[in-house]
Design a protein around this motif. Structure first.
Motif, PDB file in Angstrom:
ATOM      1  N   TYR A 284      24.078 -95.154  29.775  1.00 45.37           N
ATOM      2  CA  TYR A 284      23.315 -95.858  28.745  1.00 45.37           C
ATOM      3  C   TYR A 284      23.911 -95.679  27.354  1.00 45.37           C
ATOM      4  CZ  TYR A 284      20.020 -96.987  32.299  1.00 45.37           C
ATOM      5  OH  TYR A 284      19.469 -97.505  33.434  1.00 45.37           O
ATOM      6  N   GLU A 285      24.726 -94.649  27.173  1.00 41.36           N
ATOM      7  CA  GLU A 285      25.377 -94.486  25.871  1.00 41.36           C
ATOM      8  C   GLU A 285      26.386 -95.615  25.688  1.00 41.36           C
ATOM      9  OE1 GLU A 285      27.899 -91.112  25.152  1.00 41.36           O
ATOM     10  OE2 GLU A 285      27.403 -91.072  23.029  1.00 41.36           O
ATOM     11  N   ILE A 286      27.018 -95.983  26.797  1.00 45.63           N
ATOM     12  CA  ILE A 286      28.023 -97.044  26.722  1.00 45.63           C
ATOM     13  C   ILE A 286      27.346 -98.416  26.674  1.00 45.63           C
ATOM     14  CG2 ILE A 286      30.028 -98.065  27.910  1.00 45.63           C
ATOM     15  CD1 ILE A 286      30.206 -95.233  29.369  1.00 45.63           C
TER      16      ILE A 286
ATOM     17  N   ASP B  26      31.579 -84.642  28.115  1.00 47.73           N
ATOM     18  CA  ASP B  26      31.986 -83.451  27.355  1.00 47.73           C
ATOM     19  C   ASP B  26      30.861 -82.426  27.213  1.00 47.73           C
ATOM     20  OD1 ASP B  26      30.796 -85.486  25.746  1.00 47.73           O
ATOM     21  OD2 ASP B  26      31.428 -84.432  23.940  1.00 47.73           O
ATOM     22  N   ASP B  27      29.618 -82.908  27.186  1.00 45.87           N
ATOM     23  CA  ASP B  27      28.488 -81.965  27.050  1.00 45.87           C
ATOM     24  C   ASP B  27      28.567 -80.890  28.139  1.00 45.87           C
ATOM     25  OD1 ASP B  27      27.881 -84.621  26.039  1.00 45.87           O
ATOM     26  OD2 ASP B  27      25.853 -83.920  25.660  1.00 45.87           O
ATOM     27  N   THR B  28      28.697 -81.367  29.384  1.00 44.94           N
ATOM     28  CA  THR B  28      28.738 -80.441  30.519  1.00 44.94           C
ATOM     29  C   THR B  28      30.067 -79.702  30.583  1.00 44.94           C
ATOM     30  OG1 THR B  28      27.210 -81.850  31.744  1.00 44.94           O
ATOM     31  CG2 THR B  28      28.536 -80.306  33.039  1.00 44.94           C
TER      32      THR B  28
ATOM     33  N   GLY C  95      20.463 -94.595  21.663  1.00 52.21           N
ATOM     34  CA  GLY C  95      21.405 -93.861  20.797  1.00 52.21           C
ATOM     35  C   GLY C  95      22.284 -92.938  21.613  1.00 52.21           C
ATOM     36  N   ASP C  96      22.304 -91.649  21.259  1.00 57.93           N
ATOM     37  CA  ASP C  96      23.159 -90.675  21.941  1.00 57.93           C
ATOM     38  C   ASP C  96      22.465 -90.211  23.228  1.00 57.93           C
ATOM     39  OD1 ASP C  96      25.123 -88.934  22.602  1.00 57.93           O
ATOM     40  OD2 ASP C  96      24.914 -87.650  20.834  1.00 57.93           O
ATOM     41  N   THR C  97      22.345 -91.124  24.173  1.00 52.49           N
ATOM     42  CA  THR C  97      21.500 -90.910  25.363  1.00 52.49           C
ATOM     43  C   THR C  97      21.901 -89.725  26.234  1.00 52.49           C
ATOM     44  OG1 THR C  97      22.847 -92.616  26.396  1.00 52.49           O
ATOM     45  CG2 THR C  97      20.684 -93.290  25.613  1.00 52.49           C
ATOM     46  N   ASP C  98      23.209 -89.551  26.467  1.00 50.22           N
ATOM     47  CA  ASP C  98      23.618 -88.459  27.362  1.00 50.22           C
ATOM     48  C   ASP C  98      23.292 -87.100  26.755  1.00 50.22           C
ATOM     49  OD1 ASP C  98      25.546 -88.856  25.409  1.00 50.22           O
ATOM     50  OD2 ASP C  98      27.220 -88.226  26.673  1.00 50.22           O
ATOM     51  N   THR C  99      23.546 -86.963  25.488  1.00 51.83           N
ATOM     52  CA  THR C  99      23.371 -85.661  24.849  1.00 51.83           C
ATOM     53  C   THR C  99      21.898 -85.324  24.636  1.00 51.83           C
ATOM     54  OG1 THR C  99      25.527 -85.820  23.841  1.00 51.83           O
ATOM     55  CG2 THR C  99      23.974 -84.307  22.811  1.00 51.83           C
ATOM     56  N   ILE C 100      21.103 -86.300  24.222  1.00 48.74           N
ATOM     57  CA  ILE C 100      19.672 -86.013  24.017  1.00 48.74           C
ATOM     58  C   ILE C 100      19.005 -85.747  25.373  1.00 48.74           C
ATOM     59  CG2 ILE C 100      17.478 -86.851  23.072  1.00 48.74           C
ATOM     60  CD1 ILE C 100      19.122 -88.404  20.977  1.00 48.74           C
TER      61      ILE C 100
HETATM   62 MG    MG Z   1      26.656 -87.777  23.562  1.00 49.39          MG
END
Ligand code: MG
Ligand code: AR6
Length: 362
Positions: free
Chosen positions: A28-30, A63-65, A308-313
């Motif tokens: 979803y970020e993309i 990158d988060d993980t 927005g920054d879906t993966d990180t949030i």
């Molecule tokens: Mg992110």
């Protein structure tokens, strides 16, 4: 919930839900979150997870993980202690091995510098953004393993959270986001779900961040961004201001667009960590429009809906919720389709064993 999850289950739940939020939020970020019928279309996506995604490929982590795993590995290799040179080296090696994980635009130069011998591994981060340092959410998104420690380690944990972030994020807002996220996970980890008090949870986080914001602390000195502009409010109050919005937003049951507008849904730490905390708190009870009775899954779905920054949030919200609800609340479908959940369990176990020993039954 009938029984409180064991502490080991919560360690595992934290790291696994963090990976899951990252993997599930990344598409979803993309592509963006569909604006119409947001919850409905996301719920349908979640329902398909066990069927079509399994047949295609698994969902890749970002990158988060990748960076979270480095922190976990470094803590385990150093018997629970922070070792700046070791962690910098692990970050650098990981980036070189898999540079396509979606790293933040500017942090890459710091990661490349970690592949050289450095006397001071904190130096490359200090050079970022003309010396003002990064306020991206990269320090906060990876901090979960630091939060997995006994309650008695609280003050020491805050310092380690700060140090792990400072390797890449020297701006006050960058490393303070890591402190806040770490404390939120840690408090959730050690809260009894049967007697959880939302107001007390928020008040405790505010207490920690007010200390960070105290006059004379770095907060008071940082007032400029890299383009030399100043913000209209003191940067030192960014976190406390948003934490103070949590209770009124929960009370009025604000719609998702308002939550994103007031708390943020961006790549900067101060405009994403409070939103992750809110997602956890809001989703303890049912949310209109989200057809999911599992509060942990609901939390990640809600966080993705913030856009927005879906993966990180979603990853940060997942880490908090996973620490609260435990691994049992994560479905086998998620475990199967999200890349890296197996490693997350092993790392959570290894950190648990350092603090409590293999045989402790908690
Ligand atoms: Mg992110
Ligand atoms: N001045 C202006 N812009 C800034 C500043 C600053 N002082 N600090 C950060 N930015 P970075 P991260 C903006 O590169 O925090 C991935 O998608 C700038 O646009 O330090 O590790 C992850 O999934 C910069 O490129 O990386 C996370 O969502 C951006 O913030 C995120 O990136 C990111 O800061 C983590 O990124």
């Amino acid at each position: 919930m009938a029984l409180s999850p064991t502490l080991r289950s919560r360690f595992q739940g934290c790291l696994v839900a963090a990976v899951s939020g990252d993997c599930l939020g990344a598409p979803y970020e993309i592509h963006g979150v569909p604006q119409l019928d947001t919850f409905g279309s996301l719920t349908a996506f979640f329902q398909r997870i066990g069927t079509d995604i399994k047949e295609k490929d698994y969902l890749r982590y970002t990158d988060d993980t990748a960076m979270c795993r480095c922190i976990a590995e470094s803590l385990v290799d150093n018997r629970g202690n922070f070792n700046s040179k070791d962690l910098a080296k692990k970050f650098g090696t990981e980036y070189t091995k898999e540079p396509q994980r979606g790293y933040g635009g500017n942090v890459i130069s710091v990661l490349k510098a970690f592949n050289k011998e450095l006397d001071d591994p904190f130096e490359p981060a200090r050079m970022q953004f003309n010396g003002s340092g990064s306020y991206g959410n990269g320090g906060a998104m990876r901090v979960a393993p630091v939060a997995l420690c006994p309650e008695a380690n609280f003050e020491e944990m805050i310092e380690v959270a700060k140090q792990t972030a400072l390797l890449t994020h020297s701006n006050y807002l960058g490393y303070s986001g890591a402190i806040l996220q770490c404390c939120a996970i840690h408090l959730a980890l050690h809260s009894d779900p049967m007697t959880f008090d939302t107001d007390a949870f928020i008040d405790r986080l505010l207490e920690v961040m007010e200390k960070q914001d105290a006059p004379g602390s770095p907060a008071a000195k940082v007032s400029r961004t890299s383009d030399n502009s100043t913000t209209t409010e003191s940067q030192g109050t960014e976190y406390c201001r948003r934490l103070r919005l949590l209770k009124p937003l929960l009370e009025e049951d604000a719609n998702i667009k308002k939550v994103a507008a007031e708390l943020g849904n961006e790549i900067s730490a101060h405009k994403s960590v409070p939103a992750a905390i809110y997602s956890f708190l809001r989703c303890r009870t049912p949310v209109e429009g989200i057809d999911n009775t599992n509060a942990l899954e609901r939390t990640i779905l809600y966080a993705i809906s913030l856009d927005g920054d879906t993966d990180t949030i979603a990853s940060m919200a997942g880490a908090i919720a996973g620490a609260f609800y435990g691994i049992e609340q994560i479905s086998s479908d998620w475990m199967n389709v999200c890349e890296g959940t197996d490693v997350a369990i092993l790392q959570a176990d290894a950190i648990y064993d350092i603090h409590f020993g293999k045989n402790e039954k908690t």
